[in-house]
Scaffold this active site. Structure first.
Site, PDB file in Angstrom:
ATOM      1  N   TYR A 141     -11.797 -16.362  15.809  1.00  0.00           N
ATOM      2  CA  TYR A 141     -11.162 -17.486  15.129  1.00  0.00           C
ATOM      3  C   TYR A 141     -11.366 -17.422  13.618  1.00  0.00           C
ATOM      4  O   TYR A 141     -10.541 -17.911  12.860  1.00  0.00           O
ATOM      5  CB  TYR A 141     -11.743 -18.814  15.648  1.00  0.00           C
ATOM      6  CG  TYR A 141     -11.123 -19.297  16.935  1.00  0.00           C
ATOM      7  CD1 TYR A 141     -11.183 -18.534  18.091  1.00  0.00           C
ATOM      8  CD2 TYR A 141     -10.492 -20.534  16.997  1.00  0.00           C
ATOM      9  CE1 TYR A 141     -10.634 -18.994  19.275  1.00  0.00           C
ATOM     10  CE2 TYR A 141      -9.935 -21.002  18.173  1.00  0.00           C
ATOM     11  CZ  TYR A 141     -10.005 -20.229  19.309  1.00  0.00           C
ATOM     12  OH  TYR A 141      -9.458 -20.697  20.476  1.00  0.00           O
ATOM     13  N   LYS A 191     -18.049  -8.958  26.903  1.00  0.00           N
ATOM     14  CA  LYS A 191     -17.206  -7.814  27.274  1.00  0.00           C
ATOM     15  C   LYS A 191     -17.913  -6.578  26.712  1.00  0.00           C
ATOM     16  O   LYS A 191     -17.386  -5.841  25.877  1.00  0.00           O
ATOM     17  CB  LYS A 191     -15.793  -8.003  26.684  1.00  0.00           C
ATOM     18  CG  LYS A 191     -14.775  -6.983  27.151  1.00  0.00           C
ATOM     19  CD  LYS A 191     -14.354  -7.144  28.609  1.00  0.00           C
ATOM     20  CE  LYS A 191     -13.417  -6.027  29.026  1.00  0.00           C
ATOM     21  NZ  LYS A 191     -13.138  -6.001  30.474  1.00  0.00           N
ATOM     22  N   ASP A 223     -13.948 -10.835  32.333  1.00  0.00           N
ATOM     23  CA  ASP A 223     -12.908 -10.760  33.368  1.00  0.00           C
ATOM     24  C   ASP A 223     -13.480 -11.159  34.734  1.00  0.00           C
ATOM     25  O   ASP A 223     -12.864 -11.910  35.490  1.00  0.00           O
ATOM     26  CB  ASP A 223     -12.224  -9.376  33.402  1.00  0.00           C
ATOM     27  CG  ASP A 223     -13.184  -8.216  33.250  1.00  0.00           C
ATOM     28  OD1 ASP A 223     -14.401  -8.449  33.099  1.00  0.00           O
ATOM     29  OD2 ASP A 223     -12.725  -7.058  33.297  1.00  0.00           O
ATOM     30  N   ASP A 247     -12.859 -20.527  24.861  1.00  0.00           N
ATOM     31  CA  ASP A 247     -11.607 -21.283  24.807  1.00  0.00           C
ATOM     32  C   ASP A 247     -10.824 -21.063  26.099  1.00  0.00           C
ATOM     33  O   ASP A 247     -10.358 -22.004  26.736  1.00  0.00           O
ATOM     34  CB  ASP A 247     -10.780 -20.826  23.595  1.00  0.00           C
ATOM     35  CG  ASP A 247      -9.443 -21.533  23.525  1.00  0.00           C
ATOM     36  OD1 ASP A 247      -9.431 -22.765  23.695  1.00  0.00           O
ATOM     37  OD2 ASP A 247      -8.417 -20.854  23.333  1.00  0.00           O
ATOM     38  N   ASP A 251     -10.392 -23.839  29.691  1.00  0.00           N
ATOM     39  CA  ASP A 251      -9.122 -24.332  30.258  1.00  0.00           C
ATOM     40  C   ASP A 251      -9.080 -24.008  31.745  1.00  0.00           C
ATOM     41  O   ASP A 251      -8.654 -24.817  32.570  1.00  0.00           O
ATOM     42  CB  ASP A 251      -7.913 -23.673  29.566  1.00  0.00           C
ATOM     43  CG  ASP A 251      -7.367 -24.511  28.425  1.00  0.00           C
ATOM     44  OD1 ASP A 251      -8.160 -25.248  27.804  1.00  0.00           O
ATOM     45  OD2 ASP A 251      -6.151 -24.436  28.151  1.00  0.00           O
TER      46      ASP A 251
END
Ligand code: IPM
Ligand code: MG
Length: 355
Positions: A141, A191, A223, A247, A251
């Site tokens: 970001y 990751k 993942d 983020d 969701d």
């Protein structure tokens, strides 16, 4: 006690849910003899319309100079032009950075009476009680360079995933502290098979794990984590992860709770000033209709009382009232019910007053 709270209702349904949540705070103030001084400022699309910028220096200064900030939501189709100089979301990022709120806490609990509102099988949802700790002021970001340029006639776009060790250390330490008061399990999501920043993240997490042997630490690739959130959500306690992974995963996790409208968040800094906001967006499709679910914002107020104002009892009173109202079957449209924003808030207020 006297507290100064900056309200940034923002766009879309933001003003509707913040309006109801401040009523709940007023009831708490009355009942427990506190004074909440609200100062309202523009932020997001509404600020672009009025001042030509998504966050004015004054709105940021006033936010910094308060005990806590309550935000509704920002954004909407009106400000979605990809070529626009400013966007509502930029104001939100500038606010997070300006307040130094590096830790975004997103608790996800499944209320028994809302199990049917989730698309997952009921048996998967049993005992789900997760808190996602999302790093909020670093990573993709904010990393520099962030730009577009022409290279030999081709357009090139660059975003940068950058972290300093101290940024990783402080967020993982906070996750461990939270886990200590819960089920004592931290899942660090990265990751590390691909990203250098994730390899550093994993190393720092392991070091902190070694210093806290009574907390169970597991490392999971992002993942795999996204899959496990659906296949075995009850296996998580505290999840800690970098900004963009957090983020996306939050969701996904919100689906477990039946509706995004239910979920609060707290963004904490090194000081006590915090930023509190529901995790849902501005929902332009239902804005102005008075039917948005105010629970995410009302529960964000509870987090504000807990973390910034240190009013634990009052925080619990709000949480218990919400719990009781949801248990009674009260539902707004997002949950398949008919209550309006105001009616839902009134139900919650009634419970608080009866308490
Ligand atoms: C969130 C939102 C924001 C984010 C947007 C509105 C900038 O999706 O709070 O999760 O990406 O952080
Ligand atoms: Mg998001």
């Amino acid at each position: 006690m006297n507290y100064k709270i900056t309200l940034l209702p923002g766009d879309g349904i933001g003003p509707e849910v913040v309006g109801e949540a401040t009523k709940v705070l007023d009831v708490i103030a009355n009942k427990y003899d506190h004074t909440f001084n609200f100062q309202e400022r523009l932020m997001g699309g509404c600020s672009i319309d009025k001042y030509g910028t998504s966050l004015t220096d004054e709105a940021l200064a006033d936010s910094k100079d308060s005990d806590a900030v309550l935000l509704g939501a920002v954004g909407g189709p009106k400000w979605d032009d990809p070529n626009a100089k400013d966007r509502p979301e930029r104001g939100l990022l500038a606010l997070r950075k300006g307040l130094g709120v590096f830790a975004n806490l997103r608790p996800v609990k499944v209320h028994p009476s809302l199990i049917d509102a989730s698309p997952l099988k009921p048996e998967k949802l049993k005992d789900v009680d997760i808190i996602v700790v999302r790093e909020l002021t670093g990573g993709l970001y904010f990393g520099q360079p962030k730009m577009r340029e022409m290279v030999n006639g081709n357009e090139r776009a660059v975003d940068t995933l950058e972290y300093f060790d101290y940024e990783i250390k402080r967020i993982i330490e906070l996750a461990f502290k939270l886990a200590d008061g819960r089920k004592k399990k931290v899942t660090s999501v990265d990751k590390a098979n691909i990203l250098e920043s994730s390899r550093m993240w994993r190393q720092i997490a392991s070091n902190i794990g070694t210093q806290n042997p009574d907390i169970q630490l597991e490392h999971t690739l992002v993942d795999t984590a996204s899959m496990r959130l659906i296949t075995s959500p009850a296996s998580f306690d505290v999840i800690v992860t970098e900004n963009m992974f957090g983020d996306i995963l939050t969701d996904e996790a919100s689906v477990l709770a039946g509706s995004m409208g239910m979920l609060p968040s707290a963004s904490l800094s090194e000081s006590t000033v915090g930023l509190y906001e529901p995790i849902h967006g501005s929902a332009p499709d239902i804005a102005g209709q008075g039917i948005a679910n105010p629970i995410g914002t009302i529960l964000s107020c509870a987090l504000m009382l807990r973390y910034s104002l240190k009013l634990e009892l009052e925080a619990q009173v709000i949480e218990k009232a919400v719990d009781a109202v949801v248990s009674s079957g009260a539902k707004t449209a997002d949950l398949g019910g008919k209550l309006t924003t105001r009616q839902m808030a009134d139900e919650i207020i009634k419970r608080i007053e009866e308490n």
